[in-house]
Design a protein around this motif. Structure first.
Motif, PDB file in Angstrom:
ATOM      1  N   TYR A 151       0.846  -1.198   0.000  1.00  0.00           N
ATOM      2  CA  TYR A 151       0.000   0.000   0.000  1.00  0.00           C
ATOM      3  C   TYR A 151       0.883   1.250   0.000  1.00  0.00           C
ATOM      4  CZ  TYR A 151      -3.970  -2.981   1.231  1.00  0.00           C
ATOM      5  OH  TYR A 151      -4.943  -3.937   1.237  1.00  0.00           O
ATOM      6  N   ILE A 152       0.294   2.344  -0.452  1.00  0.00           N
ATOM      7  CA  ILE A 152       0.984   3.641  -0.422  1.00  0.00           C
ATOM      8  C   ILE A 152       0.773   4.252   0.955  1.00  0.00           C
ATOM      9  CG2 ILE A 152       1.110   5.940  -1.455  1.00  0.00           C
ATOM     10  CD1 ILE A 152       0.021   4.663  -4.055  1.00  0.00           C
ATOM     11  N   SER A 153       1.888   4.573   1.653  1.00  0.00           N
ATOM     12  CA  SER A 153       1.794   5.083   3.021  1.00  0.00           C
ATOM     13  C   SER A 153       1.166   6.476   3.050  1.00  0.00           C
ATOM     14  CB  SER A 153       3.175   5.114   3.674  1.00  0.00           C
ATOM     15  OG  SER A 153       4.039   5.977   2.965  1.00  0.00           O
ATOM     16  N   LYS A 154       0.643   6.847   4.225  1.00  0.00           N
ATOM     17  CA  LYS A 154      -0.017   8.137   4.378  1.00  0.00           C
ATOM     18  C   LYS A 154       0.369   8.756   5.719  1.00  0.00           C
ATOM     19  CE  LYS A 154      -4.599  10.328   4.027  1.00  0.00           C
ATOM     20  NZ  LYS A 154      -6.041  10.085   3.775  1.00  0.00           N
ATOM     21  N   SER A 155       0.648  10.063   5.716  1.00  0.00           N
ATOM     22  CA  SER A 155       1.029  10.786   6.931  1.00  0.00           C
ATOM     23  C   SER A 155       0.071  11.949   7.160  1.00  0.00           C
ATOM     24  CB  SER A 155       2.464  11.313   6.825  1.00  0.00           C
ATOM     25  OG  SER A 155       3.375  10.252   6.626  1.00  0.00           O
TER      26      SER A 155
END
Length: 593
Positions: A183-187
């Motif tokens: 998955y594409i990480s998110k901050s």
């Protein structure tokens, strides 16, 4: 000076009163119907499920000391503390209270058991007070996928199986980061204040590639990076990068492809038809004209050379009216001709148990109210018991392997004992998951002995629990075994209900594929009690073994809806006290003529 001294003594008295406050144990008991320790497990150093002590107290900042596994988990109004089997004490610590040591023997609990849930209820002393403002508040974060790794202010959070995270933080601004493989990480950031916080929902976008694989040959298994993922046609998600995909089927030549994937790529892969690997079989039996069956299919008459037979182990039967049937197991090798010869004897008949009907190697025994038991005949034989080469990642108690000879044929239940059968015999149904054709569970070894005694009175037969050796021999397919890792297949989802496909519940018996003997659910659905006391293996060859001469736990086998693939192998062993009842443990019967 007197005022100063008086103030000092008053302060000392107040501090003494505050720190003399003690927490109190209201109750401590086993929660026999609570399966949280199994549905949210944590392993101890012996790779057994820990016991779970739910400590009920509405108080923040509580700490625990003793033989605990990992960090406790704070829930609303309680803490979850995981402890290994055999621990009997727990210390409760809080800055505003004197330490509290809880001795489990004081509450008739004694030592905790693996996979069991206990409730420890504490109370604060009357009149105790808490600070009006703790200087912080809780954050609440929900993530998808649920196994994502959450980092708050650069600190990784305790693993959550439900995808929900919360903890107390000081007032002010804080940062989070959510990551998961594929998955594409998110901050992002959030602010903690004294007011209620709106939960933050973070759903990651998949970075996985989508791959579809086909093959014109039916029932071909697909392996990705040497691991089985199912049969073709198959569509699934894979991480970016290089992967080895293989098309495999017993008796056929495998094919391989290497693919290189990018993020969110869609790729179709088509294998060519697999080429069969074949040998030949020569059959020369008298009288001439006897019919020849291979794996239950009529192929011709003797004498004859049968060409183009798939390599592997096959059951060959030679039959003719007025003569007995001769049955052999033959191994066909690539490009070679195996031979069978002999003379059929005059026909003999064998009797089946009184009151039972027979079909092939299966008999049906009526019980009552239209309920009956289907039993499968297991022919005597010799096998290697324990962690044989095909058993991947075995546990130490599956070793050493040893040769076992069972000198007598026996019958074993085609299905696990159902709730309908238990109800007909015992007049009650203790199961957690209700359904006539679901396997009975929540039955102890002792309960099973009472059930068998009553069943024998009703039927006039001599049913019993299988020995551990009888169970494993039948699970491996007896003298028809094809050397699978699981009972009936190397592809677990074909034959078993386990963690990856069960939905955390039992399923109707016989809905997956049977093993080589026609027996269902010997991998998965529910664990099954055996007669033996649990003990260590010996490397010595054994004849009709019955396990340890004594012990504290009885053997159970077969994995369950709650267990993973490693625990569903035919050699996997587990032990539980004979008076224990859990929702993942049932029973299968045997009897000998």
């Amino acid at each position: 000076m007197r005022k100063i001294l008086l103030s000092f003594f008053m302060l000392f008295a107040i501090m003494s009163t505050v720190f003399a406050q003690k927490l109190k144990v209201e109750s401590f008991k086993l929660a026999s119907n609570d399966i949280t320790a199994q549905s949210h497990p944590r392993k101890d150093l012996n790779n057994l499920n820990c016991a779970l002590v739910k400590v009920g107290i509405a108080l923040d900042g509580v700490k625990f000391d003793g033989s605990i596994m990992g960090d406790p988990i704070q829930k609303l109004g309680e803490y979850w503390v995981y402890m290994p089997k055999g621990v009997s004490m727990l210390q409760v610590l809080h800055k505003n209270y004197t330490p509290l040591m809880v001795n489990f023997y004081d509450y008739d609990v004694g030592k905790v058991e693996s996979g069991m849930t206990y409730i420890l209820t504490l109370s604060k002393p009357s009149g105790s007070t808490e600070p009006t403002d703790a200087g912080g508040n809780f954050y609440a974060l929900t993530v998808n996928p649920k196994n994502a790794v959450v980092t708050i202010d650069g600190n990784q959070q305790t693993v959550s199986t439900d995808g929900e995270y919360s903890a107390m933080l000081p007032y002010g601004n804080h940062t989070y980061k959510v990551e998961a493989g594929g998955y594409i990480s998110k901050s992002g950031s959030f602010t903690i204040s004294s007011s209620d916080m709106t939960p933050i929902n973070v759903s990651l976008v998949s970075a996985m590639a989508t791959v579809s694989v086909t093959c014109p040959t039916p029932a071909v298994s697909l392996y990705v990076d040497k691991k089985s993922v199912g049969t073709m046609p198959w569509t699934g998600s894979l991480k970016e990068g290089m992967h080895l995909i293989e098309a495999k089927k017993d008796g056929y030549r495998s094919q391989q492809r290497t693919i290189n994937l990018s993020q969110q790529q869609k790729l179709d892969v088509a294998f060519n038809e697999l080429a069969a690997i074949q040998g030949n079989l020569s059959v020369n039996y008298k009288p001439f004209g006897a019919e020849v069956y291979i794996d239950g299919n009529k192929v011709g008459q003797s004498p004859h050379v049968f060409n183009g037979i798939m390599v592997g182990s096959h059951k060959v039967e030679i039959k003719k009216d007025g003569y007995g049937t001769d049955s052999k197991t033959v191994s066909i090798l690539e490009g070679q001709t195996a031979s069978l010869s002999g003379v059929l004897t005059t026909n003999t008949s064998s009797s089946v148990a009184s009151g039972a009907s027979s079909s092939g190697n299966t008999i049906t025994i009526p019980v009552k109210d239209g309920i009956s038991i289907d039993m499968v005949r297991v022919e005597a034989g010799t096998f290697t018991m324990g962690a044989t080469a095909e058993m991947k990642e075995p546990y130490d108690d599956e070793k050493p392997t040893h040769r076992v000879t069972l000198t007598n044929d026996y019958y074993i239940g085609k299905y696990e004992v159902t709730q309908a059968l238990w109800q007909a015999v015992m007049g009650n149904n203790p199961s957690s998951f209700k359904g006539d054709n679901l396997p009975v569970e929540q039955v102890s070894w002792n309960d099973c002995q009472k059930f068998i005694s009553q069943l024998n009175r009703i039927t006039g037969k001599t049913f019993r629990l299988p020995t551990e050796a009888e169970w494993e021999y039948a699970a491996r397919g007896g003298n028809k075994s094809r050397g699978y890792q699981y009972s009936g297949s190397n592809n677990l989802s074909d034959v078993a209900w386990y963690t990856d496909n069960s939905g955390y519940k039992t399923h109707t018996v016989g809905t997956k594929q049977p093993n080589e003997l026609g027996i269902y659910d010997m991998s998965g659905n529910v664990l099954e009690w055996c007669q033996d006391w649990y003990g260590i293996y010996s490397s010595s060859s054994q004849i009709n073994p019955t396990g340890a001469t004594s012990g504290s736990d009885r053997v159970n086998r077969g994995g369950s809806w709650l267990y993973d693939a490693r625990d569903s192998r035919s050699s996997y062993r587990y032990e539980i006290m004979p008076n224990c009842r859990i929702g993942s443990l049932g029973v299968r019967l045997v009897f000998s003529e």
